[in-house]
Write a protein that holds these residues in place. Sequence first.
Motif, short mmCIF file in Angstrom:
data_model
loop_
_atom_site.label_atom_id
_atom_site.label_comp_id
_atom_site.label_asym_id
_atom_site.label_seq_id
_atom_site.Cartn_x
_atom_site.Cartn_y
_atom_site.Cartn_z
N LEU A 277 0.85 -1.19 0.00
CA LEU A 277 0.00 0.00 0.00
C LEU A 277 0.88 1.23 0.00
O LEU A 277 2.03 1.21 0.44
N LYS A 278 0.32 2.33 -0.49
CA LYS A 278 1.06 3.60 -0.49
C LYS A 278 0.47 4.51 0.59
O LYS A 278 -0.68 4.29 1.02
N PHE A 290 -5.01 8.86 11.56
CA PHE A 290 -5.63 7.53 11.64
C PHE A 290 -6.85 7.54 12.56
O PHE A 290 -6.94 8.31 13.51
N ASN A 291 -7.76 6.62 12.23
CA ASN A 291 -8.91 6.36 13.10
C ASN A 291 -8.37 5.55 14.28
O ASN A 291 -7.81 4.46 14.10
N LEU A 292 -8.53 6.06 15.47
CA LEU A 292 -7.97 5.34 16.63
C LEU A 292 -8.84 4.14 17.03
O LEU A 292 -8.41 3.30 17.81
N LEU A 293 -10.05 4.07 16.47
CA LEU A 293 -10.95 2.97 16.87
C LEU A 293 -10.75 1.70 16.05
O LEU A 293 -11.04 0.61 16.53
N ILE A 294 -10.29 1.86 14.82
CA ILE A 294 -10.03 0.64 14.03
C ILE A 294 -8.67 0.75 13.36
O ILE A 294 -8.16 1.84 13.13
N ASP A 299 -9.68 0.34 8.17
CA ASP A 299 -10.09 1.69 7.78
C ASP A 299 -10.00 1.85 6.26
O ASP A 299 -10.90 2.40 5.62
N TYR A 300 -8.91 1.32 5.68
CA TYR A 300 -8.76 1.38 4.23
C TYR A 300 -9.93 0.64 3.56
O TYR A 300 -10.55 1.14 2.63
N ALA A 301 -10.21 -0.56 4.07
CA ALA A 301 -11.28 -1.37 3.46
C ALA A 301 -12.62 -0.63 3.53
O ALA A 301 -13.38 -0.60 2.56
N PRO A 324 -9.05 -7.32 5.68
CA PRO A 324 -8.83 -7.38 7.14
C PRO A 324 -8.98 -8.82 7.61
O PRO A 324 -9.92 -9.52 7.21
N GLY A 325 -8.07 -9.28 8.44
CA GLY A 325 -8.15 -10.66 8.93
C GLY A 325 -7.29 -11.63 8.13
O GLY A 325 -7.13 -12.79 8.51
N ILE A 326 -6.77 -11.18 6.98
CA ILE A 326 -5.84 -12.02 6.21
C ILE A 326 -4.46 -11.38 6.27
O ILE A 326 -4.28 -10.23 5.87
#
Length: 404
Positions: A277-278, A290-294, A299-301, A324-326
């Motif tokens: 990713l860039k 950044f979102n501190l919650l996720i 967040d990208y997804a 996410p998760g992989i």
Amino acid sequence: MELKDKLRILADSAKYDASCSSSGSNRQNKYGMGNTSISGICHSFSSDGRCISLLKILMSNCCIFNCKYCLNRRSNNIQRATFTPEEVCEITLNFYRRNYIEGLFLSSGIIKDADYTMKLLIETISLLRFKYHFNGYIHAKAIPGAKEDLVKKLGSLVDRMSANIELPTKEGLKLLAPNKKEDNVTQIMQYVKEKRNRNFVPAGQSTQMIIGGTNETDLNIMEKSFSLYQNYHLKRVFYSAYIPVNKDRLLPSLVKPPLKRENRLYQADWLLRYYNLKVSDILDEAKPNFNLLIDPKADYALRHLEEYPKEINKVNYYELLKVPGIGVTSAKRIIQSRKVFKLNFDDLKRMGVVMKRAKYFITCDNKFLINKDMLKKEFIEANLVLDNKPIIEENIGKQLSLFG
Ligand code: SF4
């Protein structure tokens, strides 16, 4: 002063430096004591949870500089100490023999000037290597502003070298560390990049950035990191949440270090280095923090839902990594296994995919695991936030005491 008192002072003074990591060097020992290992050697001992198999000490906590964020700055009234080279050798070898440590991280405040301090580090490490035949891992801090031949000498003795960039912008550095020059740091990085080989800084170089001491955004920080990785081939950029140890009107009035932010930066750094990713994929001017919650990948997804779902039996390796998760391991397993058979959701679970996160973003053989009508951004985000384990703040960045 007794040696154990010096050790207490100089191990404690070193704890705010995050820029050490013991992996990346591979050298066999034919004669003498100690081996390095290509895999990370992270057992417990000195330091701060981020680098726990190295004895992490300062040569001296005396310093001619007065960086506003630093406990060891000139104007602070703290107990000062300086090791002799023989004392560092004695402690390192004793701890090594007792199996407490597998290597040494040696940094220093600036005594007299950069060259003088570098010579002291070189003398110490030369003794360890040539008089005591210590062949274990050594990471040393290069002192910005020191002459090139001293950088060359130090680099020939250590596994890893680091020069700390300290703050993401020159303006930030001018504000909080006016004695330091970014160009002095990048000159060392450039030299190491050009000369690095199996006999010169074989484990590569790293650096540290303090987070939250100035008002740069996460976007500023990630852009800086990305340029350091690109321009100087750094092995790692370490992010160190600003710890309020001094009072100064130019410092932010934080009660606690911004550890969640530090954690998000490490996650994003990983995405840049291993997930292709860039910076512009994860942050932009409209969303510079950044979102501190996720975490940044989730967040990208969520911000690119039009790219999902990813069909597990079809998409390429880098597309799998965007789920996410992989992770790297499960993506590789998927690529291998699907050459032989078509994967279903049970197979993914067995391969280590974290289904409670991945289920919103994938199909297997064009089937969803949950009702696709529910796959709205708000619904997914709420569930991901619930799944996000709280960071146990008191355990991050904590210095383990040598005497505890
Ligand atoms: S140079 Fe700055 S950060 Fe380093 S020890 Fe001295 S005061 Fe601290």
